[in-house]
Scaffold this active site. Sequence first.
Site, PDB file in Angstrom:
ATOM      1  CG  ASP A 101      -2.310   0.558   0.857  1.00 56.77           C
ATOM      2  OD1 ASP A 101      -2.399   1.790   0.768  1.00 56.77           O
ATOM      3  OD2 ASP A 101      -3.258  -0.220   0.668  1.00 56.77           O
TER       4      ASP A 101
ATOM      5  CG  HIS B  52      -5.556   3.604   1.363  1.00 59.67           C
ATOM      6  ND1 HIS B  52      -5.143   2.351   0.998  1.00 59.67           N
ATOM      7  CD2 HIS B  52      -6.891   3.635   1.149  1.00 59.67           C
ATOM      8  CE1 HIS B  52      -6.176   1.645   0.570  1.00 59.67           C
ATOM      9  NE2 HIS B  52      -7.253   2.405   0.646  1.00 59.67           N
TER      10      HIS B  52
ATOM     11  CB  SER C  46      -9.424  -0.414  -0.539  1.00 56.65           C
ATOM     12  OG  SER C  46     -10.031   0.765  -0.050  1.00 56.65           O
TER      13      SER C  46
END
Length: 1082
Positions: A260, A291, A456
């Site tokens: 990520d 994120h 996600s």
Amino acid sequence: MTILRFLALSICFLSLVLPDTIRTLDPIAIVDITVKPCSSCLPQTSTAIALSVYSAEDIKRSVLEWRRKRSKRQLQTSANDESSDFETKVIEDQWLVIFDGYYSQEHRHSVIATALSGEHVEIVPRDNPAAIFESDFDVLLWPHDERRRFIDLLEDHEDIKEVKQQKQILRKLQYVKTQEHVSNCENCKKAHLPSEARVHRPGQRKAQSVSSSDYWFGSEKLRSRKLMRSVVKPVTDELQADILWDMGFTGQGIKVAIFDTGLPKNHPHFRNVKDRTNWTNEKSLDDGLGHGTFVAGVIASSAECMGFAPDADVHIYRVFTNQQVSYTSWFLDAFNYAILNKINVLNLSIGGPDFMDTPFVDKVWEMSANGIIMVSAIGNDGPLYGTLNNPADQMDVIGVGGTDFAHNIAKFSSRGMTTWELPGGYGRLKPDIVTYGSSVRGSGIYSGCRTLSGTSVASPVVAGVVTLLFSTVPEEKRNSINPASMKQALMHGAKRIDGTNMFEQGAGRVDLIQSWKILKSYKPQATLSPPYIDFMDCPYMWPYCSQPLFFTGMPTIANVTILNAISVSSKIVGTPIWRPYDQETGNFVDISVTHSSIIWPWTGFIAVTITINEKGAEFEGIINGHIEFTIQSESTGSETDEETNEDENYLSEMKLPLRISVIPSPKRWQRILWDQYHNLRYPPGYFPRDNLKMKNDPLDWNGDHIHTNFRDLYERLRAAGYFVDVLGEPFSCFDASNYGTLMIIDSEEEFFTEELEKIAEDVEEGLNLIVFGDWFNSEVMKKVRFFDENTRQWWIPDTGGANIPALNDLLEHFDIAFGSIVSDGEFSFSEREMLFASGASFIQFPDEGKVLVRNLRDQGADITRDENNENFKPRENAVAIFGIHEYNLGKVAVYGDSNCIDGAHMQKECYWLVEEMLQYFRTDTLAEEMSNDLVEWSAVKDQFGSISAPERFVGNQLHRFSKVLVPGLSMKKKPVPECKKHVYLTPQYLNESIESISKSALSWKNRPLLSIDWDEENSDVQSYKPLPSNHRETLSLWTVFLVFAACGAALAFLVAQMRFKKNDREKPLKFPKSRTRKNLST
């Protein structure tokens, strides 16, 4: 009142501690009474009673939870909705040289120099942790104009597998009403994403932050109430991770990798970060977006917002920059490093539509072959069907969809089917599993917690579950855990969501505890997904259950995935056997089977083609049977091999049950044939969007199938009594006398000469034709191509929205032609408001034909105008956009825009127009409102005499992907291919009659999980195995008495409480005027 309030609970406690416990999954026998605050009940009561829990420990936990909720001050929360759009772009001058094995840098460079005969080439240096190890690829810089010579030289070398272009991956995170809840944050401003990333998506529903488990009436909530003060349970609580934590399982010893945006150093939520690596061109290991930190927190946070596996070994792979950009080569290096580190579980909360990025796809297969369990987000492109993202759509990857906390499929979650197999085949079942992905809490970028939504988010939930489950397996048995076995445990332990089909939910929603019970006694085996095909199981088995089969119908294909946890490589041996259960009806159906030549890694497919033959032309009923086949697995040295006394391989006997619904052939006018053969999509080519205003989605990638982006049209037609077949072959392969209408919608492919001739004859003899076009203009195509300054890459369309020159070839016989004007605008037709979105109009039509003429904006002129011309004003043109005409026995209806029946970018639907066309074909009459709007072509054709027909775009690459054109720019056509000839299996009937077959073999919904070996000695797990359907004695009389006693106590409690409050009032009860009837009925 205190005694009454707990009377029911006391009875239930007593019943559950007695020796005669209940051993069934029948909900009526799983008894518990929990008391919860009820704000929506009648005014006489302040509490509600529910019968749901099945153990004393669970009851105790529920009571404590109720007390905690009642006393805790509830906070108002708002969720951040996040969706991820992924774009892939080819890097024009960069090439990936893929070798056939792992070699040192010196050897790889030597091979390249040898292959190019010493010609100078620049090899891109890779400064990352994997650079010191052997690798299987290099990145070269080479002029794009000389690519053919370059590729030929390299691929001639025996050590080079292939040469592919480098690709850039761009992810865009979109947030709705961003509002962080971060505690102990020194730099709170940094915890927010940049303002340009916080984009409001119009029309998106705000994520709900309320769990259905908070209310006794489940997911049905009063729309008139605003639940502003309710707080969602942590996702670990919802999935009962604390049960495994209390047993000492916390993910310890399991290596989990997060690919990520990185993780900040010394984040307070993580106690066991083993490695942080950077694979980008930015010199940073930290997370600039938040994120990656959130994803890692859902998996392994140990503080505040808990992750599932707080003691797992966390490995952070930073593969995205702060601009959300990555490259295929970065992923390849990072994947290789993960293999070297012997990672157990890998989360990949990204994806995209490009399932033909072969270096990436091949590397994912290699990861799975090395035993790494890959978990990936299925995509945020729902509720549209056919929107699965790669790599989650690969068979070896656990593809995860999202739900809200009321167990409804999230609107954003992408739906199946896979589109790899189109147009000739049919898609596979995906997603594999769904779980919470809406309003999930995870770690903030520096500390504290935040709330996000999206697949996600659902992906790390499953990755955390997998990591936790992995840690429950004793170390001596962990060699049996691989991508297939873990997927089997998740899918077979899942709970099916009622009212939802398999392309939305896969096997169902994750059940952590049930999957753990399966793993406790698991033995490697082979299973199927879906485990059966049932035309009567609606809505789960949609689309199979949506339309029965009949004689002369197109073959129906069911594509079933094989999961074989015994060996990474296996194969189907021998010939599959079709075993109908009834000799009379078994002769009515023909079964053909194709399958993977090799099942690798861990997965393969078996495709079943079902056709009703002439013997079943008048049959109406159900045909039951199953397909048997054998899988031969290579020896793994596991306990399974020792038990079978086979040194080299292990044979798995598989059964795929079938239940087929059959009816007599419908009337010709009811039957519609959908042309799938001439629909092309991205990948492999650049086929642009049909609506030019939709700039955020430049590609047409949903398959244009009646079960994907045209699903709503299919449902509308079925509801109106029509039967829709799909043609995945040329027009020469269907009998037009069986069909009333052929539909050609938004086609991009060319037509064979034989096809043009056949359609002309078929219409003259009674076949009706519906054609929906889209925009096509060479100058507009030049404008919609784009050049990326960073990547130096051009995207040039291979067609327009549709291949209008090819459609003009098809319609030439009918004296119909589309022009090159691209029109856009609103108009009225048949007293309905409509939108023409980037469509084409006629320049030629039969004089007696009826057409619709409207004034619409010239969108093409607007797009191609000189941007420096400040005096430009949009102009409107009179254009003919709809027309109908009769040709001998058949009729033709043409419309210039498919967006109104395409779910991808629909703004205003026009399904009614298709129904009106079909009604006209049948009755020869038009609705009065429609007829009044139409005029004869002869009266208006002079207005369109100066408009030219579009010509094919010079230099387009359609020939590279076409099934019709010969490779090259000559536009020559291949010979028309032969029609498919299926080899049908000879029915081999069972000796028993259908009455003697066990009911459990035909009971689809209550069927035990296929091929799961339960350990008979493990009473704890064995007790949860579903009882066979023919088992009658499940409850003793004492247990039945206790059940009814508990229910009676509950009712007595409610009646007594209402009477108490009623007697306590001096005046009759008066309801507030604002209380609605809906409130009262609750």
